[in-house]
Scaffold this motif. Structure first.
Motif, PDB file in Angstrom:
ATOM      1  N   UNK A  79       0.820  -1.212   0.000  1.00 37.16           N
ATOM      2  CA  UNK A  79       0.000   0.000   0.000  1.00 37.16           C
ATOM      3  C   UNK A  79       0.854   1.262   0.000  1.00 37.16           C
ATOM      4  N   UNK A  80       0.416   2.227  -0.790  1.00 37.97           N
ATOM      5  CA  UNK A  80       0.954   3.596  -0.751  1.00 37.97           C
ATOM      6  C   UNK A  80       2.477   3.640  -0.828  1.00 37.97           C
ATOM      7  N   UNK A 186       3.568   0.071   2.757  1.00 34.26           N
ATOM      8  CA  UNK A 186       3.202  -0.829   3.852  1.00 34.26           C
ATOM      9  C   UNK A 186       2.946  -2.203   3.246  1.00 34.26           C
ATOM     10  N   UNK A 187       3.264  -3.265   3.996  1.00 30.42           N
ATOM     11  CA  UNK A 187       3.153  -4.622   3.463  1.00 30.42           C
ATOM     12  C   UNK A 187       2.268  -5.491   4.354  1.00 30.42           C
ATOM     13  N   UNK A 188       1.324  -6.181   3.737  1.00 31.27           N
ATOM     14  CA  UNK A 188       0.366  -7.043   4.442  1.00 31.27           C
ATOM     15  C   UNK A 188       0.264  -8.362   3.677  1.00 31.27           C
ATOM     16  N   UNK A 189       0.385  -9.495   4.367  1.00 29.88           N
ATOM     17  CA  UNK A 189       0.213 -10.779   3.680  1.00 29.88           C
ATOM     18  C   UNK A 189      -1.275 -10.990   3.399  1.00 29.88           C
ATOM     19  N   UNK A 190      -1.615 -11.232   2.124  1.00 30.59           N
ATOM     20  CA  UNK A 190      -3.000 -11.479   1.717  1.00 30.59           C
ATOM     21  C   UNK A 190      -3.385 -12.926   2.041  1.00 30.59           C
ATOM     22  N   UNK A 191      -4.633 -13.134   2.446  1.00 27.54           N
ATOM     23  CA  UNK A 191      -5.204 -14.475   2.696  1.00 27.54           C
ATOM     24  C   UNK A 191      -4.114 -15.528   2.948  1.00 27.54           C
ATOM     25  N   UNK A 213      10.061  -6.280   7.801  1.00 27.29           N
ATOM     26  CA  UNK A 213       9.291  -5.062   7.576  1.00 27.29           C
ATOM     27  C   UNK A 213       7.793  -5.247   7.444  1.00 27.29           C
ATOM     28  N   UNK A 214       7.306  -6.495   7.555  1.00 27.41           N
ATOM     29  CA  UNK A 214       5.862  -6.737   7.393  1.00 27.41           C
ATOM     30  C   UNK A 214       5.054  -5.930   8.410  1.00 27.41           C
ATOM     31  N   UNK A 215       3.956  -5.331   7.932  1.00 29.96           N
ATOM     32  CA  UNK A 215       3.105  -4.513   8.797  1.00 29.96           C
ATOM     33  C   UNK A 215       1.841  -5.220   9.269  1.00 29.96           C
ATOM     34  N   UNK A 271      -5.723   3.170  10.563  1.00 32.47           N
ATOM     35  CA  UNK A 271      -4.885   4.263  11.093  1.00 32.47           C
ATOM     36  C   UNK A 271      -3.492   3.763  11.414  1.00 32.47           C
ATOM     37  N   UNK A 272      -3.423   2.573  12.041  1.00 30.70           N
ATOM     38  CA  UNK A 272      -2.100   2.028  12.378  1.00 30.70           C
ATOM     39  C   UNK A 272      -1.313   1.708  11.108  1.00 30.70           C
ATOM     40  N   UNK A 273      -2.016   1.180  10.108  1.00 27.76           N
ATOM     41  CA  UNK A 273      -1.334   0.750   8.877  1.00 27.76           C
ATOM     42  C   UNK A 273      -0.764   1.941   8.112  1.00 27.76           C
ATOM     43  N   UNK A 274      -1.595   2.972   7.933  1.00 26.69           N
ATOM     44  CA  UNK A 274      -1.175   4.072   7.060  1.00 26.69           C
ATOM     45  C   UNK A 274      -0.809   5.343   7.809  1.00 26.69           C
TER      46      UNK A 274
END
Ligand code: AMP
Ligand code: ZN
Ligand code: FE
Ligand code: FE
Length: 275
Positions: A79-80, A186-191, A213-215, A271-274
Motif C-alpha cells: 500500500x501507498x 506498507x506490506x500485508x500478507x493477503x489471505x 518489515x511486514x506490517x 490508522x495504524x497501517x497508514x
C-alpha cells in the motif's frame, strides 16, 4: 466507517474498470475507504484516484504481488508505495512478463487436450489488463464454450497440477516485503492460509517477516474459516501486527461471496497501517 482493503479491477483479473470499481464501492457497497490492489500492477491508480476525488470516497493505492516462499504461492499486499521505485518496478515487470511468456505453453497443452484457444482469444479477454493471467485464459475457454464459468478452468485445467498448468516466475517473499518497504509502502500478507500457503506461513515465519518489515496480516477473508481467523488474529496480536479484512472483489470474475465490502477492516487498524 466501512473499509475494504483488497479489490481487483480490469487492470488485472477483475471485470470493473478502475472508475467503475470506485463508483461501485461508494454507491453499491457504501464504503468509505477502498483499496485498489490489482495483481502486480499499479496501472489503475490514476483512473481510480480521479474517480475517487470526483465522488468523494477515500482511495488507498495498493497492489497484490505474486510471491513465493518455500515453493508455495503467497500473495503480498502493498500500500501507498512509490510506483516508480526502480527495483520494485523491475521486479513487477518480471512477474508480469512471466505470466505473459508462459501463455504459449499453456495454449499448447490445452490444444493437446482438444481445447483450441489462440493468443488473440486470450488478448480479447485480458483487454486493459497489465498481463494475461490464468483467469483470462479461463474466460477465453468460457467464450469458446468449453466451460460454463471461469472457476471451472481451475478444476483440472489451469490449477497447479492441472492438465494445462505451466509454472511462472513469482517474486521471493522476504525480498519483496523489503522492496515494498524500501519504496515507502506498507506490506500485508493477503489471505495467508488459503491454498497451501498455510503449510509455510507459521507464527515463526510471520515473526521473521515482521523483522523484514511486514506490517500486517489479512485475517478476515473469504478463504479463511473461523478457526483460521481466530488463529491468525492471535498471531497478529502476539506480534502486534495490524489486522485487516477485505473482500478480494473481482467484479463478476468471482462469486458474490467476494462482493465489495464482504469483509471489512477496522478504522483503528487502517490508522495504524497508514498513519
Ligand atoms: P496467474 O497469476 O496468472 O497464475 O493466475 C492467478 C490468479 O488466478 C489468482 O490471483 C486468482 O485470481 C486465480 N486463481 C488461482 N487459483 C484459482 C482457483 N483454484 N480457483 C479460482 N481462481 C483461481
Ligand atoms: Zn485475482
Ligand atoms: Fe490473492
Ligand atoms: Fe486478490
Amino acid at each position: 466507517m466501512r473499509i475494504d482493503l483488497h479489490t481487483h479491477s480490469n487492470r488485472s483479473d477483475g471485470t470493473d474498470s478502475p472508475a467503475e470499481l470506485v463508483r461501485n464501492a461508494a454507491e453499491v457497497a457504501r464504503l468509505d475507504v477502498v483499496a485498489l490492489t490489482d495483481h502486480d500492477a499499479t496501472t489503475g491508480w490514476d483512473e481510480a484516484q480521479a474517480e475517487a476525488d470526483r465522488i468523494g470516497i477515500r482511495l488507498v493505492r495498493g497492489i497484490e504481488i505474486s510471491t513465493r516462499y518455500q515453493g508455495e504461492s503467497v500473495h503480498l499486499l502493498g500500500y501507498e508505495f512509490d510506483p516508480e521505485h526502480p527495483a520494485l518496478v523491475a521486479e513487477l515487470r518480471r512477474v508480469l512478463d512471466g505470466r505473459d511468456n508462459r501463455l504459449p505453453d499453456v495454449l499448447r497443452k490445452l490444444a493437446e487436450h482438444g481445447v483450441d484457444i489462440t493468443l488473440e482469444d486470450v488478448a480479447a479477454q485480458s483487454g486493459d489488463a497489465a498481463a494475461s493471467g490464468r483467469p483470462h485464459i479461463a474466460d477465453a475457454m468460457v467464450a469458446k464454450g468449453y466451460i460454463a464459468h471461469r472457476d471451472e478452468a481451475f478444476n483440472g485445467w489451469l490449477n497447479t497440477g492441472g492438465r494445462a498448468y505451466v509454472d511462472r516466475y513469482a517474486a521471493p517473499l522476504f525480498a519483496t516485503v523489503e522492496l515494498v518497504k524500501a519504496a515507502g509502502g506498507r506490506a500485508v500478507v493477503a489471505h495467508p492460509w488459503s491454498r497451501g500457503s498455510d503449510r509455510v506461513l507459521s507464527a515463526d515465519t510471520f515473526g521473521r517477516l515482521q523483522e523484514a518489515g511486514l506490517d500486517g496480516i489479512e485475517v478476515d477473508h473469504h478463504d479463511h474459516g473461523a478457526p483460521a481467523r481466530d488463529q491468525l488474529r492471535a498471531i497478529a496480536a502476539d506480534l502486534d501486527l495490524v489486522v485487516t479484512g477485505s473482500s478480494d472483489y473481482h467484479g463478476t470474475g468471482k462469486s458474490s461471496a467476494f462482493r465489495l465490502g464482504a469483509h471489512l477492516t477496522a478504522p483503528d487498524q487502517l490508522d495504524r497501517l497508514l498513519g
